[in-house]
Design a protein around this motif. Structure first.
Motif, mmCIF file in Angstrom:
data_model
loop_
_atom_site.group_PDB
_atom_site.id
_atom_site.type_symbol
_atom_site.label_atom_id
_atom_site.label_comp_id
_atom_site.label_asym_id
_atom_site.label_seq_id
_atom_site.Cartn_x
_atom_site.Cartn_y
_atom_site.Cartn_z
ATOM 1 N N ARG A 240 0.835 -1.207 0.000
ATOM 2 C CA ARG A 240 0.000 0.000 0.000
ATOM 3 C C ARG A 240 0.864 1.249 0.000
ATOM 4 O O ARG A 240 0.645 2.185 -0.777
ATOM 5 N N ARG A 241 1.890 1.265 0.848
ATOM 6 C CA ARG A 241 2.743 2.455 0.935
ATOM 7 C C ARG A 241 3.593 2.636 -0.326
ATOM 8 O O ARG A 241 3.841 3.762 -0.749
ATOM 9 N N VAL A 242 4.055 1.547 -0.913
ATOM 10 C CA VAL A 242 4.827 1.665 -2.152
ATOM 11 C C VAL A 242 3.935 2.196 -3.267
ATOM 12 O O VAL A 242 4.358 3.024 -4.075
ATOM 13 N N GLY A 243 2.677 1.735 -3.293
ATOM 14 C CA GLY A 243 1.731 2.263 -4.282
ATOM 15 C C GLY A 243 1.521 3.759 -4.117
ATOM 16 O O GLY A 243 1.490 4.505 -5.093
ATOM 17 N N ARG A 244 1.397 4.196 -2.871
ATOM 18 C CA ARG A 244 1.245 5.635 -2.625
ATOM 19 C C ARG A 244 2.522 6.395 -2.958
ATOM 20 O O ARG A 244 2.472 7.520 -3.457
ATOM 21 N N ALA A 245 3.665 5.795 -2.648
ATOM 22 C CA ALA A 245 4.942 6.455 -2.942
ATOM 23 C C ALA A 245 5.140 6.613 -4.445
ATOM 24 O O ALA A 245 5.743 7.580 -4.905
ATOM 25 N N ALA A 246 4.614 5.665 -5.220
ATOM 26 C CA ALA A 246 4.755 5.737 -6.677
ATOM 27 C C ALA A 246 3.976 6.898 -7.267
ATOM 28 O O ALA A 246 4.269 7.339 -8.382
ATOM 29 N N ALA B 141 10.235 7.020 2.194
ATOM 30 C CA ALA B 141 11.201 6.667 3.236
ATOM 31 C C ALA B 141 10.833 5.333 3.887
ATOM 32 O O ALA B 141 11.695 4.503 4.161
ATOM 33 N N TYR B 142 9.544 5.116 4.127
ATOM 34 C CA TYR B 142 9.084 3.859 4.713
ATOM 35 C C TYR B 142 9.418 2.675 3.803
ATOM 36 O O TYR B 142 9.919 1.655 4.266
ATOM 37 N N ALA B 143 9.157 2.846 2.521
ATOM 38 C CA ALA B 143 9.441 1.754 1.576
ATOM 39 C C ALA B 143 10.939 1.468 1.531
ATOM 40 O O ALA B 143 11.352 0.304 1.572
ATOM 41 N N TYR B 144 11.753 2.493 1.472
ATOM 42 C CA TYR B 144 13.194 2.281 1.404
ATOM 43 C C TYR B 144 13.705 1.640 2.693
ATOM 44 O O TYR B 144 14.450 0.663 2.657
ATOM 45 N N GLU B 145 13.316 2.178 3.827
ATOM 46 C CA GLU B 145 13.799 1.665 5.115
ATOM 47 C C GLU B 145 13.375 0.215 5.334
ATOM 48 O O GLU B 145 14.168 -0.619 5.750
#
Length: 110
Positions: free
Chosen positions: A23-29, A54-58
């Protein structure tokens, strides 16, 4: 999870972590490039889009990759265990069939 000026570690089960990460990666995209032009990346003052990046990377580096490696390792162990079981069953079946052929041939040739 980024909270104020630090990361807070939360324990998730496999499915919740994978779903939250997706979900967060989708939003980050969906983050516009203009948002990334700002060089300010202080955790406590990030916009939601930058916080998702940052959440996706970390979590990719610290939680997701090791978790997937562990899951794939357990899956491989299960597959190899099944292969050993199948090989054992085939060997037993071949041995019993060979024994049966020998017994039948003994009585037929007698």
């Amino acid at each position: 999870v980024p909270v104020e000026n630090r990361w807070i570690r939360r324990e998730y089960n496999y499915w919740n972590l994978a779903n939250d990460f997706a979900r967060r990666v989708g939003r980050a995209a969906e983050t516009p490039l203009s948002e990334l032009n700002d060089p300010h990346f202080n955790i406590g003052e990030l916009s939601e889009e930058k916080a998702n990046i940052a959440y996706a990377y970390e979590n990719t580096q610290t939680r997701i990759i090791p978790m997937f490696e562990t899951t794939v390792g357990k899956y491989e162990d299960g597959v190899f265990e099944f292969g050993r079981l199948a090989w054992g069953l085939v060997a037993a079946n071949v041995s019993l069939n060979a024994l049966l052929v020998l017994v039948i041939s003994f009585f037929v040739l007698r």
